[in-house]
Scaffold this motif. Structure first.
Motif, PDB file in Angstrom:
ATOM      1  N   ALA A   1      29.661  33.559  43.893  1.00 32.66           N
ATOM      2  CA  ALA A   1      30.622  34.579  44.337  1.00 32.66           C
ATOM      3  C   ALA A   1      30.473  35.851  43.506  1.00 32.66           C
ATOM      4  CB  ALA A   1      32.045  34.041  44.243  1.00 32.66           C
ATOM      5  N   LYS A   2      30.278  35.700  42.202  1.00 30.98           N
ATOM      6  CA  LYS A   2      30.073  36.883  41.349  1.00 30.98           C
ATOM      7  C   LYS A   2      28.801  37.618  41.733  1.00 30.98           C
ATOM      8  CE  LYS A   2      32.703  35.466  37.339  1.00 30.98           C
ATOM      9  NZ  LYS A   2      32.692  35.092  35.918  1.00 30.98           N
ATOM     10  N   ALA A   3      27.809  36.876  42.235  1.00 30.81           N
ATOM     11  CA  ALA A   3      26.560  37.492  42.690  1.00 30.81           C
ATOM     12  C   ALA A   3      26.685  38.003  44.126  1.00 30.81           C
ATOM     13  CB  ALA A   3      25.411  36.486  42.586  1.00 30.81           C
ATOM     14  N   ARG A   4      27.909  37.927  44.672  1.00 28.41           N
ATOM     15  CA  ARG A   4      28.233  38.410  46.018  1.00 28.41           C
ATOM     16  C   ARG A   4      27.555  37.608  47.127  1.00 28.41           C
ATOM     17  NH1 ARG A   4      31.460  42.430  45.596  1.00 28.41           N
ATOM     18  NH2 ARG A   4      31.172  43.377  47.623  1.00 28.41           N
ATOM     19  N   SER A   5      27.206  36.368  46.851  1.00 24.70           N
ATOM     20  CA  SER A   5      26.701  35.437  47.870  1.00 24.70           C
ATOM     21  C   SER A   5      27.904  34.639  48.376  1.00 24.70           C
ATOM     22  CB  SER A   5      25.642  34.505  47.275  1.00 24.70           C
ATOM     23  OG  SER A   5      24.514  35.216  46.884  1.00 24.70           O
ATOM     24  N   PHE A   6      28.785  35.342  49.093  1.00 28.74           N
ATOM     25  CA  PHE A   6      30.065  34.762  49.466  1.00 28.74           C
ATOM     26  C   PHE A   6      29.952  33.588  50.433  1.00 28.74           C
ATOM     27  CE2 PHE A   6      31.294  39.228  48.386  1.00 28.74           C
ATOM     28  CZ  PHE A   6      31.945  38.916  47.201  1.00 28.74           C
ATOM     29  N   GLY A   7      29.008  33.654  51.361  1.00 28.16           N
ATOM     30  CA  GLY A   7      28.839  32.549  52.307  1.00 28.16           C
ATOM     31  C   GLY A   7      28.453  31.264  51.603  1.00 28.16           C
ATOM     32  N   LEU A   8      27.482  31.351  50.711  1.00 27.07           N
ATOM     33  CA  LEU A   8      27.049  30.184  49.944  1.00 27.07           C
ATOM     34  C   LEU A   8      28.165  29.701  49.032  1.00 27.07           C
ATOM     35  CD1 LEU A   8      24.858  28.187  49.078  1.00 27.07           C
ATOM     36  CD2 LEU A   8      24.015  29.922  47.477  1.00 27.07           C
ATOM     37  N   ALA A   9      28.853  30.625  48.397  1.00 23.52           N
ATOM     38  CA  ALA A   9      29.963  30.253  47.512  1.00 23.52           C
ATOM     39  C   ALA A   9      31.045  29.512  48.291  1.00 23.52           C
ATOM     40  CB  ALA A   9      30.537  31.491  46.838  1.00 23.52           C
ATOM     41  N   ALA A  10      31.362  29.988  49.489  1.00 24.91           N
ATOM     42  CA  ALA A  10      32.387  29.325  50.312  1.00 24.91           C
ATOM     43  C   ALA A  10      31.980  27.892  50.630  1.00 24.91           C
ATOM     44  CB  ALA A  10      32.621  30.108  51.601  1.00 24.91           C
TER      45      ALA A  10
ATOM     46  N   ARG B   1      35.665  14.139  39.162  1.00 25.47           N
ATOM     47  CA  ARG B   1      36.327  15.394  38.787  1.00 25.47           C
ATOM     48  C   ARG B   1      35.330  16.354  38.147  1.00 25.47           C
ATOM     49  NH1 ARG B   1      41.119  16.763  39.201  1.00 25.47           N
ATOM     50  NH2 ARG B   1      42.083  18.406  38.003  1.00 25.47           N
ATOM     51  N   GLU B   2      34.491  15.823  37.276  1.00 22.50           N
ATOM     52  CA  GLU B   2      33.489  16.662  36.616  1.00 22.50           C
ATOM     53  C   GLU B   2      32.481  17.227  37.614  1.00 22.50           C
ATOM     54  OE1 GLU B   2      33.478  14.584  32.195  1.00 22.50           O
ATOM     55  OE2 GLU B   2      31.888  14.102  33.612  1.00 22.50           O
ATOM     56  N   ARG B   3      32.106  16.427  38.611  1.00 17.57           N
ATOM     57  CA  ARG B   3      31.187  16.933  39.633  1.00 17.57           C
ATOM     58  C   ARG B   3      31.819  18.080  40.401  1.00 17.57           C
ATOM     59  NH1 ARG B   3      29.501  11.618  42.607  1.00 17.57           N
ATOM     60  NH2 ARG B   3      30.856  12.673  44.029  1.00 17.57           N
ATOM     61  N   GLY B   4      33.099  17.951  40.735  1.00 19.87           N
ATOM     62  CA  GLY B   4      33.807  19.043  41.411  1.00 19.87           C
ATOM     63  C   GLY B   4      33.867  20.291  40.553  1.00 19.87           C
ATOM     64  N   ILE B   5      34.157  20.107  39.280  1.00 22.88           N
ATOM     65  CA  ILE B   5      34.221  21.237  38.348  1.00 22.88           C
ATOM     66  C   ILE B   5      32.865  21.909  38.226  1.00 22.88           C
ATOM     67  CG2 ILE B   5      34.507  21.826  35.898  1.00 22.88           C
ATOM     68  CD1 ILE B   5      36.771  19.667  35.860  1.00 22.88           C
ATOM     69  N   ASP B   6      31.812  21.105  38.098  1.00 21.54           N
ATOM     70  CA  ASP B   6      30.459  21.662  37.975  1.00 21.54           C
ATOM     71  C   ASP B   6      30.066  22.453  39.217  1.00 21.54           C
ATOM     72  OD1 ASP B   6      30.249  20.506  35.476  1.00 21.54           O
ATOM     73  OD2 ASP B   6      28.973  18.841  36.141  1.00 21.54           O
ATOM     74  N   LEU B   7      30.341  21.889  40.386  1.00 24.07           N
ATOM     75  CA  LEU B   7      29.993  22.572  41.628  1.00 24.07           C
ATOM     76  C   LEU B   7      30.808  23.853  41.789  1.00 24.07           C
ATOM     77  CD1 LEU B   7      28.268  22.566  44.139  1.00 24.07           C
ATOM     78  CD2 LEU B   7      29.950  21.083  45.231  1.00 24.07           C
ATOM     79  N   ALA B   8      32.080  23.818  41.429  1.00 20.35           N
ATOM     80  CA  ALA B   8      32.921  25.013  41.514  1.00 20.35           C
ATOM     81  C   ALA B   8      32.423  26.097  40.562  1.00 20.35           C
ATOM     82  CB  ALA B   8      34.375  24.661  41.216  1.00 20.35           C
ATOM     83  N   ALA B   9      31.912  25.698  39.408  1.00 22.58           N
ATOM     84  CA  ALA B   9      31.372  26.684  38.462  1.00 22.58           C
ATOM     85  C   ALA B   9      30.157  27.388  39.057  1.00 22.58           C
ATOM     86  CB  ALA B   9      31.000  26.009  37.143  1.00 22.58           C
ATOM     87  N   VAL B  10      29.311  26.640  39.743  1.00 18.41           N
ATOM     88  CA  VAL B  10      28.152  27.253  40.398  1.00 18.41           C
ATOM     89  C   VAL B  10      28.626  28.149  41.542  1.00 18.41           C
ATOM     90  CG1 VAL B  10      26.020  26.804  41.687  1.00 18.41           C
ATOM     91  CG2 VAL B  10      26.622  25.356  39.735  1.00 18.41           C
ATOM     92  N   ALA B  11      29.627  27.692  42.287  1.00 19.98           N
ATOM     93  CA  ALA B  11      30.176  28.494  43.387  1.00 19.98           C
ATOM     94  C   ALA B  11      30.738  29.813  42.863  1.00 19.98           C
ATOM     95  CB  ALA B  11      31.256  27.704  44.118  1.00 19.98           C
ATOM     96  N   LYS B  12      31.423  29.770  41.718  1.00 15.96           N
ATOM     97  CA  LYS B  12      31.953  31.001  41.124  1.00 15.96           C
ATOM     98  C   LYS B  12      30.825  31.959  40.766  1.00 15.96           C
ATOM     99  CE  LYS B  12      36.093  28.931  39.169  1.00 15.96           C
ATOM    100  NZ  LYS B  12      36.769  28.465  37.956  1.00 15.96           N
ATOM    101  N   SER B  13      29.721  31.415  40.251  1.00 17.07           N
ATOM    102  CA  SER B  13      28.598  32.293  39.908  1.00 17.07           C
ATOM    103  C   SER B  13      27.972  32.889  41.161  1.00 17.07           C
ATOM    104  CB  SER B  13      27.552  31.546  39.070  1.00 17.07           C
ATOM    105  OG  SER B  13      26.855  30.605  39.846  1.00 17.07           O
TER     106      SER B  13
END
Length: 131
Positions: A49-58, A35-47
């Motif tokens: 997305a905020k940097a507008r790297s939508f493909g990588l975030a997806a 669960r923590e690994r998923g949370i950590d990866l999602a936090a990086v994905a959110k960052s």
């Protein structure tokens, strides 16, 4: 003589109890680490997305969902990033997957359905213009 053995017997029983309990603690830690690994990866994905790297975030949100399939919001977020990246066919597929797997009372279902309808209308207009 038996009184001198008592502390050792108690220590042995405590040690055996700790060893017997160890797998349970390890299982809890393993579940928590997933669960923590998923949370950590999602936090990086959110960052991303905020940097507008939508493909990588997806991609990262899909990976987070593959790690923790109990967190359907990761799948919704992947669809949203694909949509913002202009990959409408993939976004529609991801939204459909979300709607097919998330519980019926999930708080993002209505929004996923609305986004899917927008995408389908946009794809239909695009197809009509190309015809």
């Amino acid at each position: 003589m038996s009184s001198s053995r008592t502390p050792w017997a108690v220590a042995a029983l405590l040690l055996l109890g700790a060893v017997a309990a160890a797998p349970c603690a390890a299982q809890v830690a393993e579940t928590k680490s997933i669960r923590e690994r998923g949370i950590d990866l999602a936090a990086v994905a959110k960052s991303r997305a905020k940097a507008r790297s939508f493909g990588l975030a997806a991609q990262m949100f899909h990976e987070a969902y593959n790690i923790d399939r109990a967190e359907w919001s990761y799948l919704f977020s992947a669809g949203r990033c694909e949509q913002l990246n202009g990959d409408l066919e993939q976004a529609a597929q991801t939204y459909r997957r979300f709607l097919g797997t998330a519980p019926t009372d999930h708080n993002l279902r209505a929004r996923a359905g609305a986004e899917l309808r927008k995408i389908e209308a946009e794809l239909a207009l695009k197809a009509a213009a190309e015809a």
